[in-house]
Design a protein around this motif. Structure first.
Motif, short mmCIF file in Angstrom:
data_model
loop_
_atom_site.label_atom_id
_atom_site.label_comp_id
_atom_site.label_asym_id
_atom_site.label_seq_id
_atom_site.Cartn_x
_atom_site.Cartn_y
_atom_site.Cartn_z
N ILE A 149 -8.48 0.63 12.97
CA ILE A 149 -7.95 -0.76 13.09
C ILE A 149 -9.16 -1.65 13.17
N GLY A 150 -9.63 -2.68 12.34
CA GLY A 150 -10.44 -3.84 12.57
C GLY A 150 -10.04 -4.87 11.98
N GLU A 151 -9.13 -5.69 13.04
CA GLU A 151 -8.57 -6.71 12.43
C GLU A 151 -9.14 -7.63 11.24
N PRO A 152 -8.44 -8.04 10.34
CA PRO A 152 -7.11 -7.71 10.12
C PRO A 152 -7.00 -6.70 8.83
N ILE A 192 -7.47 -2.24 8.09
CA ILE A 192 -7.41 -0.88 8.58
C ILE A 192 -7.86 0.09 7.59
N ASP A 193 -8.34 1.05 7.92
CA ASP A 193 -9.00 2.34 7.13
C ASP A 193 -8.40 3.38 7.75
N VAL A 194 -7.85 4.43 6.72
CA VAL A 194 -7.19 5.63 7.26
C VAL A 194 -8.24 6.62 6.63
N GLN A 195 -8.83 7.42 7.27
CA GLN A 195 -9.35 8.78 6.82
C GLN A 195 -8.60 10.13 7.12
N LEU A 196 -8.66 11.12 6.31
CA LEU A 196 -7.89 12.30 6.24
C LEU A 196 -9.07 13.41 6.83
N TYR A 245 0.73 -1.32 0.10
CA TYR A 245 -0.14 -0.12 0.11
C TYR A 245 0.77 1.42 0.17
N THR A 246 2.13 1.18 -0.04
CA THR A 246 3.01 2.25 -0.08
C THR A 246 2.77 3.28 -1.13
N SER A 247 2.44 2.86 -2.09
CA SER A 247 2.34 3.68 -3.15
C SER A 247 1.08 4.62 -3.16
N VAL A 248 0.23 3.92 -2.73
CA VAL A 248 -1.14 4.48 -2.42
C VAL A 248 -1.00 5.52 -1.29
N VAL A 249 -0.42 5.32 -0.13
CA VAL A 249 -0.08 6.34 0.77
C VAL A 249 0.73 7.53 0.32
N VAL A 250 2.04 7.20 -0.25
CA VAL A 250 2.93 8.21 -1.15
C VAL A 250 2.20 9.31 -1.89
N LYS A 251 1.26 8.55 -2.66
CA LYS A 251 0.21 9.31 -3.72
C LYS A 251 -0.61 10.29 -2.75
N GLY A 252 -1.24 9.81 -1.77
CA GLY A 252 -2.01 10.51 -0.69
C GLY A 252 -1.31 11.70 -0.36
N PHE A 253 -0.04 11.48 0.14
CA PHE A 253 0.57 12.77 0.62
C PHE A 253 0.92 13.64 -0.52
N CYS A 254 1.23 13.14 -1.66
CA CYS A 254 1.37 14.01 -3.23
C CYS A 254 0.40 14.88 -3.26
N ALA A 313 -9.66 -0.21 3.52
CA ALA A 313 -9.83 -1.41 3.68
C ALA A 313 -8.36 -2.22 3.20
N ALA A 314 -7.40 -1.81 3.59
CA ALA A 314 -6.05 -2.35 3.49
C ALA A 314 -5.94 -3.57 4.46
N LEU A 315 -5.54 -4.70 3.71
CA LEU A 315 -5.29 -5.87 4.68
C LEU A 315 -4.04 -5.89 5.00
N VAL A 316 -3.76 -5.56 6.27
CA VAL A 316 -2.46 -5.59 7.01
C VAL A 316 -2.03 -6.68 7.84
N ASP A 317 -2.88 -7.34 8.55
CA ASP A 317 -2.72 -8.36 9.54
C ASP A 317 -2.84 -9.68 9.01
N ASN A 318 -1.86 -10.21 8.30
CA ASN A 318 -2.26 -11.70 7.94
C ASN A 318 -2.42 -12.75 9.05
N TRP A 319 -1.62 -12.59 10.10
CA TRP A 319 -1.50 -13.37 11.21
C TRP A 319 -2.96 -13.33 11.99
#
Length: 156
Positions: free
Chosen positions: A48-51, A53-57, A19-28, A77-83
């Motif tokens: 945070i809603g296992e597994p 995450i949503d981030v709002q500005l 998801y790095t490219s999405v977040v970097v684009k958001g900052f740009c 709805a980024a899937l960040v917690d595979n465990w």
């Protein structure tokens, strides 16, 4: 299954990388935007809603009051917690998760990643104070200074 805190961190960073490219684009995009004069600062708030995450500005008058501008999805709805997705129904994993305070680990690692994305996007060019925090969290990360702060102390 043999779990470790370091293994958990490695799994998180591997997932974040998707998801790095999405977040970097958001900052740009923030750099290229202008907001109404009632906006004094920006808040990225993670839900945070296992597994996943949503981030709002959020567009803020201060750390506690939103400006009269609707928030926008920053990361959806980024899937960040595979465990958690794989083992979250097991009592053993829930015990490991709580015993090693992995929610705190997740929050810290999210902050580290957000700051890295901010830096990669030349976020210092964003003219507004910009904070990252977790919904109902106790501290926020000032992305310009890389300091975790208590919002109550900042307002005093």
């Amino acid at each position: 299954m043999e779990w470790s805190v370091e293994g958990y961190k490695e799994m998180l960073h591997e997932r974040f990388s998707h998801y790095t490219s999405v977040v970097v684009k958001g900052f740009c995009d923030i750099q290229q935007s202008s907001f109404s004069e009632e906006v004094k600062m920006l808040m990225l708030e993670a839900f945070i809603g296992e597994p996943t995450i949503d981030v709002q500005l959020f567009f803020m008058e201060d750390l506690f009051d939103e400006a009269d501008v609707e928030s926008v999805e920053f990361l959806e709805a980024a899937l960040v917690d595979n465990w958690w997705e794989q083992y979250g129904d097991s009592d053993e994993f829930e015990e490991f998760y709580e015993e090693h305070e992995l929610e705190d680990v997740l929050i810290t690692e999210l902050g580290i990643w957000m700051k890295a994305c901010f830096d990669k996007a030349n976020g210092a060019a964003i003219k507004y104070p910009l904070y990252f925090g977790v919904h109902d969290g106790m501290a926020v990360l000032d992305l310009h200074t890389n300091d975790w702060i208590d919002p109550d102390e900042l307002e005093e």
